[in-house]
Write an enzyme that holds these catalytic residues in place. Structure first.
Site, mmCIF file in Angstrom:
data_model
loop_
_atom_site.group_PDB
_atom_site.id
_atom_site.type_symbol
_atom_site.label_atom_id
_atom_site.label_comp_id
_atom_site.label_asym_id
_atom_site.label_seq_id
_atom_site.Cartn_x
_atom_site.Cartn_y
_atom_site.Cartn_z
ATOM 1 N N LYS A 48 0.758 -1.104 0.029
ATOM 2 C CA LYS A 48 0.116 -0.079 0.028
ATOM 3 C C LYS A 48 0.798 1.370 0.170
ATOM 4 O O LYS A 48 1.782 1.583 0.614
ATOM 5 C CB LYS A 48 -0.802 0.070 1.359
ATOM 6 C CG LYS A 48 -2.049 -0.883 1.382
ATOM 7 C CD LYS A 48 -2.960 -0.762 2.593
ATOM 8 C CE LYS A 48 -3.898 0.375 2.333
ATOM 9 N NZ LYS A 48 -5.113 0.209 3.130
ATOM 10 N N GLU A 108 -19.577 -7.314 9.829
ATOM 11 C CA GLU A 108 -20.272 -6.561 10.490
ATOM 12 C C GLU A 108 -21.288 -7.658 11.238
ATOM 13 O O GLU A 108 -21.766 -7.393 12.250
ATOM 14 C CB GLU A 108 -21.096 -5.594 9.882
ATOM 15 C CG GLU A 108 -20.131 -4.672 9.245
ATOM 16 C CD GLU A 108 -19.225 -4.480 8.087
ATOM 17 O OE1 GLU A 108 -18.626 -3.880 7.766
ATOM 18 O OE2 GLU A 108 -19.506 -5.784 7.317
ATOM 19 N N ARG A 142 -25.498 -3.739 6.722
ATOM 20 C CA ARG A 142 -25.165 -5.067 6.552
ATOM 21 C C ARG A 142 -25.604 -6.111 7.530
ATOM 22 O O ARG A 142 -25.478 -7.422 7.125
ATOM 23 C CB ARG A 142 -23.473 -5.129 6.092
ATOM 24 C CG ARG A 142 -23.049 -4.273 4.981
ATOM 25 C CD ARG A 142 -21.576 -4.098 4.976
ATOM 26 N NE ARG A 142 -20.882 -5.370 4.607
ATOM 27 C CZ ARG A 142 -20.375 -5.542 3.484
ATOM 28 N NH1 ARG A 142 -20.539 -4.684 2.433
ATOM 29 N NH2 ARG A 142 -19.673 -6.752 3.298
#
Length: 631
Positions: free
Chosen positions: A284, A369, A397
């Site tokens: 990243k 979640e 979600r």
């Protein structure tokens, strides 16, 4: 900044036609363009920088829209946009009326599937592959998913189904963590180029076919050869799980070596007509030192100085997220039962200080979640006080788990909904404008929204003392700059407060709309109107006594909320009067209409939907003038 190679791609030159050196220079141009643009507009910098070579290789071997590439989440799609006809518009990234920071089908035929929430790519790609097969077409389908998104339950549901169907589908696992770095290097690249090449694949298949042809012992020998192959894989390759799910595992391979990436993808394309998982190791922030050093900080970043990486225009007041995290640390000192839970958003939800101070009372469950909510329910069953910190848009979600596992059992779980309301530049996939509506229908659940950071601290204490589920929703961005009490007083459940007396009209304002309503009221007062403001901090239950009193004192009521009007706070007020006092007062609602909100700054969007001070004043003025004129 000149980008001659990007301009050639924009003009229609295929990436595969470039020489290797040109492809390497193309990667440099893409990085320079991303850094320069995001430094001005803000955006997801580190994720997009980390997949530049991967994106070039994918477009070289699986060019869209002929082939289908689905980007999971999509916050790493900037290189994809630059390579698919949006160089000229890239300067409008995340700006009002400009291109989105995420893939959008309405924006380009190259954006095969719109994304913004994680874990969906493999499911969507499986649907695309099944449609291809049903229609008798022969293009390739690729899903690009990060290692973080692989913690999503939906991703594994999709892997299981794809393996069962034996679809011709490629999953690229973009792994930007360093846990398997010993497997990355020249030897690993060589092995994967060899193992995906023509000769080894043909030799292995022919050898198994030969063993099976031997009379009497052929099938047993073939099975033994397969077991030996799997045992060796288990020792040297971290992909046995994917093999057991029905995927051919290829990797791990270095994600910033273009030549190796392209060769591997070409071999995968030519050799396999079944599920393949290609494991790619990336970094990243690759190519920009500040983002490489601190990829979390530059994951999603505001405008910054590209020369130094220093962020520009930091707000004076602390963010609501910061206030929440600090308040939770203070509460944990006296409430030993307090447990904090997040779904891969430790920094994003402000829980990093809590995790450092109370590591045994902190749980990051990954991008899961649904599990986070039911996990919290289990903790609450044993007398603990779990706080689930989650962005409003992501709690959607876990709707069933919240309803079935928490509210049905009336368990004392606190839901801290960060980034509620209009979040700004991230756009339609991230606006938290639905939570009041989908939460309000749940029995046993208390819903509150603070007007400022001091009231947030009070509501946290209120929620922890409440013997049942409670949701707190607060906006993205800086607070009002008010002082947060060290020992906040809890608030009576369902209590509102009158901030200004009225007479002609009263605003019933929720959360981020309270201060704009106060400003609007002062403007209207200067015009001679008597306008009151009620801080309706509890959306459920309503303060029915104060609501009735306010209606008795004002002929007009205007509700204001940063939520969709369908099923929101204003709807709750209408329901109350429909049952208790139909026709007693004229009520109008200010909020978000029945549509998805595009990207833009929070200020621009609030103005667009008439829930800033100017918009509320205009709406109230219209109501007052109509009343005065007898309309």
């Amino acid at each position: 900044m000149t980008t001659p190679l990007l301009a050639r791609i924009e003009a229609g030159a295929p990436i595969a036609s470039l020489t290797h050196d040109e492809q390497e220079r193309l990667a440099v141009e893409i990085r320079e363009t991303i850094i320069a643009t995001v430094a001005r507009t803000g955006g997801h910098l580190a994720p997009s920088l980390g997949v530049v070579e991967l994106t070039i290789a994918l477009q070289a071997v699986f060019p869209t829209p002929r082939d289908r590439i689905v980007w999971d989440v999509g916050h790493q799609c900037y290189a994809h946009k630059l390579l698919t006809g949006r160089l000229g518009r890239f300067c409008t990234l995340r700006q009002s009326g400009g291109i989105s920071g995420f893939p959008r089908r309405s924006e380009s035929c190259h954006d095969i599937f719109g994304t913004g929430h994680s874990g969906t790519s493999i499911s969507a790609a499986a649907g695309l592959a099944a449609a291809r097969d049903a229609l008798g077409e022969d293009h390739k389908v690729v899903a690009v998913i990060g290692d973080g998104s692989m913690t999503s339950g939906e991703a594994f549901e999709a892997l299981n189904h794809v393996g069962h169907l034996k679809q011709d589908l490629v999953v690229v696992l973009n792994d930007n963590e360093m846990s398997i770095s010993p497997n990355v290097g020249a030897l690993s690249s060589y092995l994967n180029r060899v193992l995906t090449g023509h000769l080894p694949t043909r030799m292995r298949d022919e050898f198994v076919k030969f063993l099976r042809s031997l009379p009497g012992v052929g099938e047993q020998a073939a099975k033994m050869a397969k077991r030996v192959e799997e045992s060796v894989k288990a020792l040297i390759v971290p992909g046995l799980l994917f093999e057991e799910l029905g995927f051919r595992y290829v990797g791990p391979i270095p994600g910033h070596e273009l030549k190796n990436l392209i060769e591997t993808f070409r071999n995968v394309r030519e050799q396999f007509k079944k599920p393949v998982l290609v494991h790619v190791i990336t970094k990243k922030g690759k190519g920009y030192a500040p983002a490489e050093r601190d990829p979390a900080r530059y994951h999603g970043v505001g405008p910054f100085d590209p020369a130094t990486g220093a962020l520009i225009a930091q707000p004076a007041a602390p963010a609501y997220t910061t206030v929440f995290g600090q308040a939770l640390v203070r509460e944990a000192a006296s409430e030993r039962r307090l447990i904090a839970i997040t779904a891969a958003m430790t920094d994003g939800t402000g829980l990093a200080p809590f995790a450092a101070a109370y590591p045994k009372r902190f749980f990051d469950v990954g991008i899961a979640e649904q599990h986070a909510v039911t996990f919290a329910a289990g903790l609450a069953c044993e007398g603990l006080r779990p706080v689930v910190a989650v962005y409003s848009t992501f709690l959607q979600r876990a709707f069933d788990q919240l309803l079935h596992d928490v509210c049905l059992q009336a368990l004392p779980v606190v839901f801290a909904l960060d980034r509620a309301g209009l979040v700004g530049d991230d756009g339609a996939t991230h606006h938290g404008v639905f939570d009041l509506s989908y939460l309000r229908q749940m029995p046993n659940l208390v819903i509150a929204a603070p007007k400022d950071e001091a009231e947030l601290a009070q509501l946290i204490r209120t929620a922890l003392a409440h013997d049942g589920p409670m949701a707190l929703r607060y906006p993205r961005g800086a607070g009002r700059g008010v002082e947060v009490p060290e020992v906040p007083e809890p608030l009576p459940i369902g209590s509102w407060e009158t901030l200004r007396p009225g007479g002609d009209l009263a605003f019933l304002a929720v959360g981020s709309c309270v201060y704009p309503a106060l400003e609007a009221a002062r403007e209207l007062e200067a015009e001679g109107w008597r306008v009151g403001v009620v801080n309706a901090r509890f959306v459920k239950p309503l303060d029915e006594a104060l609501l009735a009193q306010t209606a008795a004192e004002n002929a007009l009521l205007l509700t204001a909320e940063e939520n969709v009007l369908a099923g929101g706070f204003g709807a709750a007020v209408l329901e109350y009067f429909a049952e208790h006092a139909p026709g007693a007062v004229r009520i109008e609602l200010a909020g978000i209409p029945d549509e998805f909100v595009e990207h833009g700054t929070q200020a621009d969007l609030r103005a667009q939907y008439g829930i800033d001070a100017a918009g509320l004043a205009a709406r109230a003025r219209e109501m007052l003038e109509d009343k005065r004129d007898g309309r």
